[in-house]
Design a protein around this motif. Structure first.
Motif, PDB file in Angstrom:
ATOM      1  N   ASP A 334      -9.235  33.910  39.980  1.00  0.00           N
ATOM      2  CA  ASP A 334      -8.948  35.297  39.613  1.00  0.00           C
ATOM      3  C   ASP A 334      -7.865  35.270  38.544  1.00  0.00           C
ATOM      4  N   VAL A 335      -8.272  35.370  37.284  1.00  0.00           N
ATOM      5  CA  VAL A 335      -7.300  35.244  36.188  1.00  0.00           C
ATOM      6  C   VAL A 335      -6.265  36.358  36.211  1.00  0.00           C
ATOM      7  N   ASN A 336      -6.521  37.420  36.955  1.00  0.00           N
ATOM      8  CA  ASN A 336      -5.561  38.528  37.014  1.00  0.00           C
ATOM      9  C   ASN A 336      -4.499  38.340  38.086  1.00  0.00           C
ATOM     10  N   ASP A 337      -4.594  37.258  38.840  1.00  0.00           N
ATOM     11  CA  ASP A 337      -3.574  36.970  39.843  1.00  0.00           C
ATOM     12  C   ASP A 337      -2.238  36.754  39.127  1.00  0.00           C
ATOM     13  N   ASP A 338      -1.167  37.345  39.659  1.00  0.00           N
ATOM     14  CA  ASP A 338       0.149  37.244  39.027  1.00  0.00           C
ATOM     15  C   ASP A 338       0.613  35.800  38.839  1.00  0.00           C
ATOM     16  N   ILE A 368     -11.759  21.880  33.510  1.00  0.00           N
ATOM     17  CA  ILE A 368     -10.680  22.881  33.496  1.00  0.00           C
ATOM     18  C   ILE A 368     -11.022  24.008  32.524  1.00  0.00           C
ATOM     19  N   ALA A 369     -11.475  23.634  31.327  1.00  0.00           N
ATOM     20  CA  ALA A 369     -11.824  24.652  30.328  1.00  0.00           C
ATOM     21  C   ALA A 369     -13.010  25.486  30.803  1.00  0.00           C
ATOM     22  N   SER A 375     -14.370  31.854  34.653  1.00  0.00           N
ATOM     23  CA  SER A 375     -13.548  32.830  35.391  1.00  0.00           C
ATOM     24  C   SER A 375     -13.396  34.121  34.598  1.00  0.00           C
ATOM     25  N   LEU A 376     -13.184  33.996  33.289  1.00  0.00           N
ATOM     26  CA  LEU A 376     -13.079  35.184  32.445  1.00  0.00           C
ATOM     27  C   LEU A 376     -14.372  35.989  32.487  1.00  0.00           C
ATOM     28  N   LEU A 413     -21.644  33.137  27.854  1.00  0.00           N
ATOM     29  CA  LEU A 413     -21.347  33.254  29.284  1.00  0.00           C
ATOM     30  C   LEU A 413     -21.273  34.713  29.711  1.00  0.00           C
ATOM     31  N   VAL A 414     -20.602  35.535  28.904  1.00  0.00           N
ATOM     32  CA  VAL A 414     -20.463  36.956  29.243  1.00  0.00           C
ATOM     33  C   VAL A 414     -21.833  37.624  29.287  1.00  0.00           C
TER      34      VAL A 414
END
Length: 469
Positions: A334-338, A368-369, A375-376, A413-414
């Motif tokens: 979750d890239v929005n995690d603080d 990793i990439a 994730s995005l 991907l999107v």
């Protein structure tokens, strides 16, 4: 040939881009680029505001050297950050960055005074711990002397405009990101300021994009060898970027892709209801009193930090190639995690997240990439799903613009993850939107629709279809 100068300053760099109109088409020319970033001063992560202004001037001098004198100039930057000035117009304290941890716990302190649902009803702005309101409360609690001495509140582009012109105003699109502007009255909310004990008189009159602030200070005219009009673009860079959308219809979702990803659509009214609060969508100001109904997503900051952790050994193009080679890796975070806002080590944080959520841990640069890009895409998919639920309709396409739209792998991907057609472009969306606001102010374009049509016809646009299409 008449030129219009966009000074577009981001978190890592700034550019001076000259725009002109030739046979109805916009032409761009980058004339100056400089580095930007945060550094630690007395345990605070801060912007070097003096160096920023030095670079603003250096880029203008470059235009003069080239013999391409702009008719007008507009400055845009990131949101939420600000400076406080004393009675002598000197900065009090530091120009602290939103990535500083001084706002930890401040959101909860505000909610003790103003209930969360009422705050959202007033402002319509999403809850992010770094919003201006929480920065100000941190100053009030920890450095009250600064607020007591403060006579003027200016956001970063407002301050740069003040240095250029001597005029003190707060521009609308950036002001709305403070979580201090009433979304319906479109001005500073006196109740919020009173309840929090923040002086109202430090805030300036809110001015709209396209406002002409007049010419530069006399001493700057002598120093730089040029005089020109200073016009407010949407000084929040995302506000300028949204002006550049080439999908001017009701079936498209907009995605401004850069260090941050801002995904949403343009609305004529704010949506300040429990459902949009639950999904943490924001109603930020746009040009002509439009609202940018969107969600803030961490964006390419994550891969930028991965690159930094790898000592910039790989170019971003190489990271994309390595990710593509590991396209079957499926773990997502979750890239929005603080925890991803400013970790000590982004790669370690990604791995720890996967461990804690019982997913396969990425090993090697490619995995990793791939984890970051995947994730995005999934974060965008979730936001699209929320938008479709809120508006009770299916959208056909996503217009991705800004620097991130050059990443064809992420665009693919999107498209595949969301099942939507992706329209990629324009790349220089923020600078284009900045210049478009100046052209609208000068009546070169009659309205936003005409400006957007010119943008669509002026720049390369690429379409990506989902695999199943």
């Amino acid at each position: 040939m008449e030129y219009y100068l966009a000074i577009d300053i981001g978190a890592s760099s700034g550019r001076h881009i000259l725009g002109s109109v030739d046979n109805g088409k916009l032409k761009l020319e980058e004339v100056y680029r400089f580095k930007n970033g945060i550094g630690k001063i007395n345990d605070e992560y801060c912007w070097d505001i003096d160096q920023l202004f030095n670079n603003v001037k250096a880029g203008i001098k470059k235009c003069v050297e080239l013999g391409k004198i702009p008719k007008s100039v507009g400055i845009d930057t990131w949101a939420v950050d600000f400076v406080l000035l004393d009675k002598n117009d000197d900065i009090l304290g530091n120009a602290v960055s939103y990535r500083d941890n001084r706002t930890e716990g401040m959101m909860e302190e505000v909610f003790k005074i103003i209930p969360k649902d009422m705050m959202y009803l007033y402002t319509g702005v999403q809850f992010q711990r770094f919003n201006t309101i929480y920065q100000l409360l941190s100053i009030k609690k920890n450095k009250p002397g600064i607020l007591e001495k403060a006579k003027t509140f200016l956001m970063i582009p407002d301050y740069l405009n003040f240095l250029l012109t001597g005029k003190k105003v707060n521009e609308y699109t950036n002001a709305t990101t403070t979580q201090l502007v009433n979304s319906f009255d479109r001005t500073w909310d006196p109740k919020i300021l009173d309840d929090l004990g923040i002086k109202k008189d430090i805030f300036q009159q809110i001015k709209l994009p396209k406002t002409n602030l007049g010419t530069m200070r006399e001493e700057l005219v002598k120093e730089l060898g040029v005089d020109m009009e200073v016009i407010l673009p949407a000084t929040h860079d995302t506000g300028s970027a949204f002006i550049s959308s080439v999908c001017n219809d009701s079936d498209s979702i907009y995605l401004s892709s850069g260090t941050w990803s801002l995904i949403g659509l343009e609305n004529r009214f704010p949506l300040c209801v429990p459902q949009t609060m639950e999904y943490n969508f924001t109603n930020e100001g746009g040009i002509d009193y439009r609202f940018r109904f969107l969600k803030n997503i961490m964006g390419l900051w994550v891969i930028q930090e991965v690159s930094r952790n790898l000592e910039n050994k790989y170019s971003f193009a190489e990271l994309v190639d390595l990710a593509r080679a590991k396209a079957d890796f499926t773990s997502i975070v979750d890239v929005n995690d603080d925890r991803f806002l400013k970790p000590e080590n982004m790669i370690d944080e990604i791995k720890n997240y996967c461990i804690e959520t019982n997913q396969k841990v990425p090993e090697g640069v490619g995995e990793i990439a791939m984890c970051v890009y995947n994730s995005l895409a999934h974060c965008y998919k979730k936001a699209v799903s929320n938008i479709e639920e809120i508006f009770e309709k299916k959208f056909k396409r996503i217009n991705i613009f800004g620097g991130g739209c050059q990443n064809n792998f992420l665009n693919e991907l999107v498209a595949n993850v969301t099942g939507k057609e992706v329209i990629a472009g324009p790349i220089e969306a923020t600078a284009i939107g900045n210049i478009a606001a100046q052209l609208l102010s000068q009546n070169i374009f009659k309205d936003l629709g005409e400006a957007r049509q010119a943008i669509k016809e002026s720049f390369d646009i690429v379409t990506f279809k989902p695999d199943e299409a």
